[in-house]
Design an enzyme around this catalytic site. Structure first.
Site, PDB file in Angstrom:
ATOM      1  N   SER A  65     -59.214 -20.022 -78.769  1.00 30.93           N
ATOM      2  CA  SER A  65     -60.494 -19.621 -80.175  1.00 30.93           C
ATOM      3  C   SER A  65     -61.085 -18.380 -79.081  1.00 30.93           C
ATOM      4  CB  SER A  65     -61.124 -20.490 -80.170  1.00 30.93           C
ATOM      5  OG  SER A  65     -61.354 -21.143 -78.785  1.00 30.93           O
ATOM      6  N   ASP A 368     -72.154 -20.904 -80.176  1.00 33.63           N
ATOM      7  CA  ASP A 368     -72.326 -22.033 -80.662  1.00 33.63           C
ATOM      8  C   ASP A 368     -71.754 -22.765 -78.872  1.00 33.63           C
ATOM      9  OD1 ASP A 368     -69.674 -22.501 -79.364  1.00 33.63           O
ATOM     10  OD2 ASP A 368     -68.934 -22.395 -81.969  1.00 33.63           O
ATOM     11  N   HIS A 371     -68.703 -20.900 -77.438  1.00 29.74           N
ATOM     12  CA  HIS A 371     -67.969 -19.701 -77.584  1.00 29.74           C
ATOM     13  C   HIS A 371     -69.214 -18.996 -77.663  1.00 29.74           C
ATOM     14  CE1 HIS A 371     -65.308 -22.305 -79.160  1.00 29.74           C
ATOM     15  NE2 HIS A 371     -64.738 -21.246 -79.297  1.00 29.74           N
TER      16      HIS A 371
END
Length: 394
Positions: A65, A368, A371
């Site tokens: 991610s 978050d 990230h």
């Protein structure tokens, strides 16, 4: 009555102005033709004629991610947060499958600068670290312009690991398999059949999986030799079997400084055991790279740990600490603990937010629980831009 502009008649002056505008419009159309596409595909042009490097350099991205630009399918808000609000709030103003409020590592590897991009414009590659636009995400390839496919492709997907992580996403090996299958496609271009630059991004999903499985950080640390050994095999594969000319691979950021760990400490500090595990992974990876490539001709270890630590784990007196008002508290903070299933973007059955959103993401290092914000990536990118350019120029 006399005419202005050297005495030209108004009619002739108007015709000359129209001619100039037509020529400028044609030039702009020509310069954008090779990279004309929407911002969700993750590429673009800077509005000038592409340089030879821009036209020939290719980037192939593998990882998770931290590098994903749209490969994780929309499986609903709970499973695929990045396709729902408030992700993408800073740029482009809507979710694009990126795990941030805007751009992610992949974008800054190829476009390392703060850009002023208006609504409806394309991605740009001004001050590019690699001289190319962001490669299209594999999942979005069918909607991409033909010229964009010749610039490389992003196979990274959120939740992936070096090995299987229980998230049912392609691990690094499977992503390379997918690349090798894709390179046989006629639209992939000649450069896909050899050479190019690979970016391999590993941000710790293997260790999260091991820790969750055994409910122990110690179990994750014990998993390090297995993960690094497999990563080394895949890096060797990229060089020897695939034929990548250059391979950029990230080390681990200080995992204990992510809000996933700092929340339990009221965001006042980092978890030392998790950071020690990241340091152990990094030392093992450095040893593997030294054995694979003693002359540093093919592999480049992209250090994320040092700049992350400088901003997220620096003492208040340090200069770096003043860059972000909130180095460890996320901009998008869930009301529930992560263990309780809380996540950024969560809603209850009535559609009410189950998270708090900050007013200015640029004041937060993290978006978050794990990230970084676009602002954080931009700041970190300034530390590696010259190093990547030097590596690729040798």
């Amino acid at each position: 009555m006399g005419h202005g502009h050297g005495g030209l008649p108004p009619t002739l002056l108007l015709l000359l102005c129209l001619l100039v505008l037509s020529v400028q419009a044609a030039a702009r159309k020509h310069s954008h033709r090779a990279g004309d596409h929407t911002d969700t595909s993750g590429g673009g042009s800077n509005g000038s004629s592409p340089s030879p490097t821009t036209m020939t350099q290719q980037l192939w991205v593998f990882g998770d991610s931290y590098a994903d630009t749209g490969n994780l399918g929309d499986l609903g808000r709970e499973l695929t947060h990045a396709w729902y609000d408030p992700y993408g709030a800073t740029f482009p103003g809507r979710p694009t499958g990126r795990f941030s409020d805007g751009r992610v590592l992949t974008d800054f590897i190829v476009s390392v600068c703060c850009l002023e991009i208006g609504i409806g414009t394309m991605w740009h590659d001004a001050a590019s670290a690699m001289g190319m636009p962001t490669p299209v995400a594999y999942k979005l390839r069918r909607g991409a312009a033909r010229g964009l496919l010749a610039r490389g492709m992003n196979f990274a997907v959120g939740g992936a690991g070096v090995l299987d992580t229980g998230n049912f996403q392609r691990n690094i090996s499977a992503q390379i398999d997918l690349f090798q299958a894709q390179r046989q496609h006629p639209a992939a271009g000649a450069a896909a059949h050899g050479g190019g630059v690979a970016l391999v991004v590993v941000s710790g999903n293997d260790y999260s999986y091991a820790a969750d499985k055994d409910n122990s950080t110690s179990a994750a640390i014990a998993y390090i030799p297995t993960v690094v050994r497999e990563l080394g095999q895949q890096l060797r594969r990229l060089r020897d079997d695939v034929g990548m000319r250059r391979v950029v691979v990230t080390n681990l950021h200080p995992l204990g400084c992510t809000p996933l760990f700092t929340r339990a400490l009221n965001y006042s500090g980092c978890d030392p055991l998790a950071n020690a595990g990241a340091a152990q992974h990094n030392a093992a990876l450095q040893s593997v790279l030294a054995a694979l490539d003693p002359a540093n001709r093919t592999f480049f270890l992209l250090d994320l740990n040092a700049p992350f630590a400088a901003f997220a784990d620096a003492p208040p007196s340090a200069a770096a600490a003043s860059r972000f008002d909130e180095p460890r508290r996320p901009c998008c903070e869930t009301f529930l603990s992560t263990a309780g299933g809380g996540y950024c973007g969560q809603q209850d059955d009535d559609g009410r937010r189950q998270y708090a959103l900050c007013d200015d993401p640029s004041k937060h290092f993290y978006w978050d629980n794990v990230h970084p914000t676009q602002a954080a990536w931009a700041t970190v990118a300034e530390t590696f831009r010259p190093k990547i350019r030097e590596f690729l120029s040798n």
